[in-house]
Design a protein around this motif. Sequence first.
Motif, PDB file in Angstrom:
ATOM      1  N   TYR A 100       0.787  -1.226   0.000  1.00 37.69           N
ATOM      2  CA  TYR A 100       0.000   0.000   0.000  1.00 37.69           C
ATOM      3  C   TYR A 100       0.823   1.282   0.000  1.00 37.69           C
ATOM      4  O   TYR A 100       0.249   2.364  -0.025  1.00 37.69           O
ATOM      5  CB  TYR A 100      -0.953  -0.011   1.210  1.00 37.69           C
ATOM      6  CG  TYR A 100      -1.932  -1.167   1.132  1.00 37.69           C
ATOM      7  CD1 TYR A 100      -3.123  -1.057   0.435  1.00 37.69           C
ATOM      8  CD2 TYR A 100      -1.638  -2.391   1.732  1.00 37.69           C
ATOM      9  CE1 TYR A 100      -4.008  -2.113   0.341  1.00 37.69           C
ATOM     10  CE2 TYR A 100      -2.520  -3.463   1.647  1.00 37.69           C
ATOM     11  CZ  TYR A 100      -3.703  -3.322   0.945  1.00 37.69           C
ATOM     12  OH  TYR A 100      -4.575  -4.383   0.852  1.00 37.69           O
ATOM     13  N   ASN A 126      -5.825  -8.701  -0.108  1.00 37.09           N
ATOM     14  CA  ASN A 126      -5.366  -8.008   1.084  1.00 37.09           C
ATOM     15  C   ASN A 126      -4.815  -9.027   2.069  1.00 37.09           C
ATOM     16  O   ASN A 126      -5.565  -9.767   2.702  1.00 37.09           O
ATOM     17  CB  ASN A 126      -6.521  -7.230   1.723  1.00 37.09           C
ATOM     18  CG  ASN A 126      -6.133  -6.612   3.058  1.00 37.09           C
ATOM     19  OD1 ASN A 126      -4.965  -6.539   3.408  1.00 37.09           O
ATOM     20  ND2 ASN A 126      -7.126  -6.173   3.815  1.00 37.09           N
ATOM     21  N   GLU A 132      -9.188  -2.584   3.761  1.00 38.56           N
ATOM     22  CA  GLU A 132      -8.576  -1.821   2.677  1.00 38.56           C
ATOM     23  C   GLU A 132      -8.656  -0.322   2.994  1.00 38.56           C
ATOM     24  O   GLU A 132      -9.632   0.147   3.588  1.00 38.56           O
ATOM     25  CB  GLU A 132      -9.304  -2.091   1.358  1.00 38.56           C
ATOM     26  CG  GLU A 132      -9.329  -3.549   0.948  1.00 38.56           C
ATOM     27  CD  GLU A 132      -7.994  -4.034   0.398  1.00 38.56           C
ATOM     28  OE1 GLU A 132      -6.970  -3.354   0.618  1.00 38.56           O
ATOM     29  OE2 GLU A 132      -7.976  -5.099  -0.234  1.00 38.56           O
ATOM     30  N   PRO A 133      -7.656   0.461   2.592  1.00 41.59           N
ATOM     31  CA  PRO A 133      -7.689   1.900   2.883  1.00 41.59           C
ATOM     32  C   PRO A 133      -8.909   2.616   2.327  1.00 41.59           C
ATOM     33  O   PRO A 133      -9.351   3.611   2.904  1.00 41.59           O
ATOM     34  CB  PRO A 133      -6.395   2.410   2.232  1.00 41.59           C
ATOM     35  CG  PRO A 133      -5.480   1.226   2.239  1.00 41.59           C
ATOM     36  CD  PRO A 133      -6.373   0.047   1.994  1.00 41.59           C
ATOM     37  N   TRP A 134      -9.460   2.131   1.226  1.00 42.86           N
ATOM     38  CA  TRP A 134     -10.619   2.792   0.630  1.00 42.86           C
ATOM     39  C   TRP A 134     -11.937   2.369   1.269  1.00 42.86           C
ATOM     40  O   TRP A 134     -12.975   2.929   0.968  1.00 42.86           O
ATOM     41  CB  TRP A 134     -10.658   2.521  -0.864  1.00 42.86           C
ATOM     42  CG  TRP A 134     -10.532   1.069  -1.227  1.00 42.86           C
ATOM     43  CD1 TRP A 134     -11.520   0.146  -1.332  1.00 42.86           C
ATOM     44  CD2 TRP A 134      -9.317   0.379  -1.537  1.00 42.86           C
ATOM     45  NE1 TRP A 134     -11.021  -1.079  -1.676  1.00 42.86           N
ATOM     46  CE2 TRP A 134      -9.664  -0.965  -1.816  1.00 42.86           C
ATOM     47  CE3 TRP A 134      -7.970   0.765  -1.618  1.00 42.86           C
ATOM     48  CZ2 TRP A 134      -8.715  -1.916  -2.164  1.00 42.86           C
ATOM     49  CZ3 TRP A 134      -7.037  -0.192  -1.966  1.00 42.86           C
ATOM     50  CH2 TRP A 134      -7.405  -1.510  -2.232  1.00 42.86           C
ATOM     51  N   GLN A 137     -13.968   5.100   5.895  1.00 46.95           N
ATOM     52  CA  GLN A 137     -14.194   6.497   5.553  1.00 46.95           C
ATOM     53  C   GLN A 137     -14.891   7.234   6.692  1.00 46.95           C
ATOM     54  O   GLN A 137     -15.615   6.638   7.495  1.00 46.95           O
ATOM     55  CB  GLN A 137     -15.043   6.611   4.283  1.00 46.95           C
ATOM     56  CG  GLN A 137     -14.404   6.010   3.048  1.00 46.95           C
ATOM     57  CD  GLN A 137     -15.277   6.150   1.818  1.00 46.95           C
ATOM     58  OE1 GLN A 137     -16.488   6.358   1.927  1.00 46.95           O
ATOM     59  NE2 GLN A 137     -14.672   6.054   0.647  1.00 46.95           N
ATOM     60  N   PRO A 143     -10.924  10.240   3.968  1.00 42.19           N
ATOM     61  CA  PRO A 143     -10.052   9.448   4.840  1.00 42.19           C
ATOM     62  C   PRO A 143      -9.899  10.095   6.209  1.00 42.19           C
ATOM     63  O   PRO A 143     -10.043  11.316   6.365  1.00 42.19           O
ATOM     64  CB  PRO A 143      -8.719   9.442   4.087  1.00 42.19           C
ATOM     65  CG  PRO A 143      -8.728  10.719   3.301  1.00 42.19           C
ATOM     66  CD  PRO A 143     -10.158  10.956   2.918  1.00 42.19           C
ATOM     67  N   GLU A 281      -2.328  -0.040  11.496  1.00 40.34           N
ATOM     68  CA  GLU A 281      -3.329   0.026  10.426  1.00 40.34           C
ATOM     69  C   GLU A 281      -3.551   1.473   9.992  1.00 40.34           C
ATOM     70  O   GLU A 281      -3.584   1.787   8.795  1.00 40.34           O
ATOM     71  CB  GLU A 281      -4.640  -0.585  10.939  1.00 40.34           C
ATOM     72  CG  GLU A 281      -5.740  -0.673   9.906  1.00 40.34           C
ATOM     73  CD  GLU A 281      -5.721  -1.962   9.111  1.00 40.34           C
ATOM     74  OE1 GLU A 281      -6.543  -2.091   8.187  1.00 40.34           O
ATOM     75  OE2 GLU A 281      -4.881  -2.834   9.396  1.00 40.34           O
ATOM     76  N   HIS A 284      -0.847   2.902   7.730  1.00 40.88           N
ATOM     77  CA  HIS A 284      -0.910   2.446   6.334  1.00 40.88           C
ATOM     78  C   HIS A 284      -2.056   3.115   5.582  1.00 40.88           C
ATOM     79  O   HIS A 284      -1.943   3.393   4.382  1.00 40.88           O
ATOM     80  CB  HIS A 284      -1.020   0.923   6.285  1.00 40.88           C
ATOM     81  CG  HIS A 284       0.283   0.236   6.494  1.00 40.88           C
ATOM     82  ND1 HIS A 284       1.120  -0.089   5.458  1.00 40.88           N
ATOM     83  CD2 HIS A 284       0.919  -0.158   7.631  1.00 40.88           C
ATOM     84  CE1 HIS A 284       2.207  -0.668   5.930  1.00 40.88           C
ATOM     85  NE2 HIS A 284       2.111  -0.718   7.247  1.00 40.88           N
ATOM     86  N   HIS A 285      -3.153   3.372   6.256  1.00 37.85           N
ATOM     87  CA  HIS A 285      -4.249   4.076   5.602  1.00 37.85           C
ATOM     88  C   HIS A 285      -3.857   5.519   5.307  1.00 37.85           C
ATOM     89  O   HIS A 285      -4.178   6.054   4.243  1.00 37.85           O
ATOM     90  CB  HIS A 285      -5.496   4.021   6.488  1.00 37.85           C
ATOM     91  CG  HIS A 285      -6.182   2.690   6.478  1.00 37.85           C
ATOM     92  ND1 HIS A 285      -7.525   2.544   6.202  1.00 37.85           N
ATOM     93  CD2 HIS A 285      -5.714   1.433   6.695  1.00 37.85           C
ATOM     94  CE1 HIS A 285      -7.848   1.264   6.263  1.00 37.85           C
ATOM     95  NE2 HIS A 285      -6.760   0.576   6.567  1.00 37.85           N
ATOM     96  N   TYR A 288      -1.461   5.801   2.373  1.00 38.85           N
ATOM     97  CA  TYR A 288      -2.154   5.507   1.115  1.00 38.85           C
ATOM     98  C   TYR A 288      -2.891   6.757   0.607  1.00 38.85           C
ATOM     99  O   TYR A 288      -2.845   7.074  -0.587  1.00 38.85           O
ATOM    100  CB  TYR A 288      -3.133   4.354   1.316  1.00 38.85           C
ATOM    101  CG  TYR A 288      -3.906   3.994   0.065  1.00 38.85           C
ATOM    102  CD1 TYR A 288      -3.368   3.123  -0.881  1.00 38.85           C
ATOM    103  CD2 TYR A 288      -5.166   4.531  -0.186  1.00 38.85           C
ATOM    104  CE1 TYR A 288      -4.064   2.802  -2.038  1.00 38.85           C
ATOM    105  CE2 TYR A 288      -5.871   4.206  -1.334  1.00 38.85           C
ATOM    106  CZ  TYR A 288      -5.318   3.350  -2.255  1.00 38.85           C
ATOM    107  OH  TYR A 288      -6.017   3.029  -3.399  1.00 38.85           O
ATOM    108  N   HIS A 289      -3.572   7.450   1.506  1.00 39.28           N
ATOM    109  CA  HIS A 289      -4.367   8.609   1.109  1.00 39.28           C
ATOM    110  C   HIS A 289      -3.546   9.892   1.012  1.00 39.28           C
ATOM    111  O   HIS A 289      -3.932  10.819   0.286  1.00 39.28           O
ATOM    112  CB  HIS A 289      -5.512   8.818   2.103  1.00 39.28           C
ATOM    113  CG  HIS A 289      -6.553   7.742   2.055  1.00 39.28           C
ATOM    114  ND1 HIS A 289      -7.378   7.554   0.971  1.00 39.28           N
ATOM    115  CD2 HIS A 289      -6.891   6.785   2.964  1.00 39.28           C
ATOM    116  CE1 HIS A 289      -8.198   6.538   1.211  1.00 39.28           C
ATOM    117  NE2 HIS A 289      -7.924   6.055   2.404  1.00 39.28           N
TER     118      HIS A 289
END
Length: 478
Positions: A100, A126, A132-134, A137, A143, A281, A284-285, A288-289
């Motif tokens: 990611y 995954n 998953e980062p997407w 929300q 994000p 976690e 990593h999110h 990614y964003h």
Amino acid sequence: MKTALVWFRRDLRLADNPALSHALERAERILAVYIGGFEAPGTEPGAASRWWLHQSLTAFAADLNQRGAELVIRRGEPAKVLGQLAKEQGAEAVFWNRLYEPAQDAADRKTCDSLIAAGLEVQTYNGALLAEPWEIQTQTGGPYRVYTPFSRNVRARGAPRSPLPAPRRIPGLAAQSLSIDSLGLLPRIRWDAGMSRMWTPGEAGAHRRLGRFCDEALHDYSAGRDRPDQLLTSLLSPHLHFGEIGPVQVLARLQRELAEQHGPGVSAGAEAYEREILWREFAHHVIYHYPTTPTEPMDPRFAGFAWRQPREYAADLARWQRGATGVPIVDAGMRQLWSTGWMHNRVRMIVASFLSKNLLIPWQEGAAWFLDTLVDADLAANSMGWQWVSGSGADAAPYFRIFNPVTQSQKFDPQGRYLRQWVPEIAALPDKLVHAPWLLGPAESARQKIDYPVPSVDLGESRARALQAFDLIKQRAS
């Protein structure tokens, strides 16, 4: 489907490996592949991580062999290597677990497009995160930038799935392969003795480490996790980074501990450790964003922060790297890092604060050093940690946090055991002075033959200087 390739990266395990499990469901036989020497920019492993990767690949290849498969090692651009292997073996599909980091994600998408254009099926999964980062929300559809509501959201989803079992037998294929040694991961001048004594890379080592943590430390983890003088942390971070164990497996084990053992210690410890898994976690999110997180401050005000210039701080940076600052808790942490490839998390915060606040050295310098010297050098977690301490990152405190290394040392290493282990020059000092040996004065230090430097900065004056620099960017912003 007769034949499929499974491309392994930082998922060097057999159990709970979605790409491997799905490939075995779909294909009659598989070819296990590792491609070295072609990492996306910014994701190249540092020296300590390269040492770990060598050991981890060795252990993983042995695990595959026990189940009837071989690990085929190649070098080169992934799309070309995988395409050539597919042609050699008559493979119809390629399976892999997603990574990611922004640059790696972009490179993987290009690889996927290239393989599909060549007529191959591509399936990705995954295997590294809980979600998953997407998928996670805010209520407005964006994000998260703050940890607490993020963690509540992830918890509310419940367990993502049960861990997948390891295959008993793998119908593997053989192909021409490089040796692991040919990847050149080990240092030419062997400085890794301390790491070899401390770590056992590989899937089996990861599960032994988790078992030891649950059996010996989980009960006291909540109360003692900030104590570097006590072995109460899990030490799972490098195993998680290289995918020798996954967060789904770790949380499943914690749930098992809660079900089998009763008492406030186990419950509090499991909850506290779950927060650490969710922090990983979150990192990593965020990366990614917000793909510039490893190099640029998330808080735009810090683009104008009054960092010292390289010519001004070069000597201080070198002393910090060597563990020769004259501040015992800082030097202990940096020496532990150099010897073992790891540093206690509380001490990571202290040494990072000292570098960025007391020395006014840009946090990017410290982040780069950690990436080279940590065996758990995870780009997302490392970037998040350094930005958090510097005050420029996601979830930063509403005030300018500056750790006092002396009071931190006194609080979390009260008897000075950690200091004496890593800074033996001051081991003979009484507890009252071991945290701040400069209080002895030069004459007394010379009399006691203490060969330890005086700090290059005054802690009080440097704190005031950092606060002044922060006030300046606040004024500019307003």
